[in-house]
Design an enzyme around this catalytic site. Sequence first.
Site, PDB file in Angstrom:
ATOM      1  CE1 TYR A 206       3.404  -0.742   7.719  1.00  0.00           C
ATOM      2  CE2 TYR A 206       4.707   1.498   8.039  1.00  0.00           C
ATOM      3  CZ  TYR A 206       3.756   0.150   7.472  1.00  0.00           C
ATOM      4  OH  TYR A 206       2.748   1.168   6.589  1.00  0.00           O
TER       5      TYR A 206
ATOM      6  CG  ASP B 292      -0.474  -0.203   2.573  1.00  0.00           C
ATOM      7  OD1 ASP B 292       0.602  -0.570   2.517  1.00  0.00           O
ATOM      8  OD2 ASP B 292      -1.139  -0.111   3.712  1.00  0.00           O
TER       9      ASP B 292
ATOM     10  CG  ASP C 245      -5.445  -1.412   7.866  1.00  0.00           C
ATOM     11  OD1 ASP C 245      -5.087  -2.465   6.929  1.00  0.00           O
ATOM     12  OD2 ASP C 245      -3.953  -1.467   8.998  1.00  0.00           O
TER      13      ASP C 245
END
Length: 380
Positions: free
Chosen positions: A221, A33, A169
């Site tokens: 991340y 994403d 999300d």
Amino acid sequence: MGVREDFEELYGTAPEGVWAAPGRVNLIGEYTDFNEGFVMPLALPHTAVAAVSRRDDGVLRLHSADIEGPVVELRVDELTPLTNTSWAAYPAGVVWALREAGHAVTGADIHLASTVPTGAGLSSSAALEVVTALALDDLYELGLTRPGLARLAQRAENDFVGVPCGIMDQTASACCTEGHALHLDCRDLSIRQVPFDLASHGLELLVVDTRVKHALGDGAYAERREGCEEGARQLGVSHLRDVRHEELDAALARLSDERVRRYVRHVVSDDHRVERVIALLDAGDVRAIGPVLTDGHVSLRDDLRISCEELDLVVATANAAGALGARMTGGGFGGSVIVLVESADVDSVGKAVAEAFAEAGYTAPRVFPAVPSAGARRLH
């Protein structure tokens, strides 16, 4: 008692309405994403539910049925990013983001309850954000679109809470529809609802929540995001989305850093896997997506290196027990695995995974079906 009754008991009056927003599980497309690539989430039946009323005195009162503690009372004109580390930062961040965008939100009483498992990689935080945003959009008649709601919720998480998540999300929670997976293009935020009616094919998608979260994931991340951005810089593109799959080998040959090369290979190949899954679903060949899911797990394990022993054990055990395919889903280092199975094999695959966990000395996993469900909505 339900959230409406709890709200009355807490605040002494009935709420103006009740809203729900789901958690999500991502079918395919992981860490793509923020590279402006493709993702394919579906909404879960598990939801965050909010009973909400407006206030006109600048006070924001927040309460959760799921976390011990009193009502949190804040002032909307004093909300400051990166100062609140509790659960209340998520709904408070939405109020902040709405006001930053110029919407005159003058306060609210909010009571929340959620059935989205926390720490399982199923976006419990996005569900809290989106349900708050939808309720305030309705009550204050702000006229926001669903993608607009998702962007505001993402801004709350990025800038107020301080989590550098992509848009997937919140978009899944706001925009998914029942019986479909959501194909989201993270560059232009265009969406397409892809039919994903597993029951009609005699199939189920299981979520196996390993109930583990390894601390290793805390900075991972951001480190992988930085590595992907470095790969794009070295390849002379704005985002890895711009590297075509058929050009991947030539692109990798230009990268000297082995770590960056692995990350680039994962992102470009996972974007391609999203496209393969869509083509198979459009052709009605749902079973054939199983091996694509397993390929995705191998890439997450070996190239992105965000798996762990528990996740790998679920994938290996489920596939050996007759599953059509399986992969970890979400940020990694714990969380959940999705498993595509024939409906007739659900019990035997679940049993095999439970036995493997017991034998390894791990906490028993939680297994439940991921039924493609509706996105955020008003209930009352």
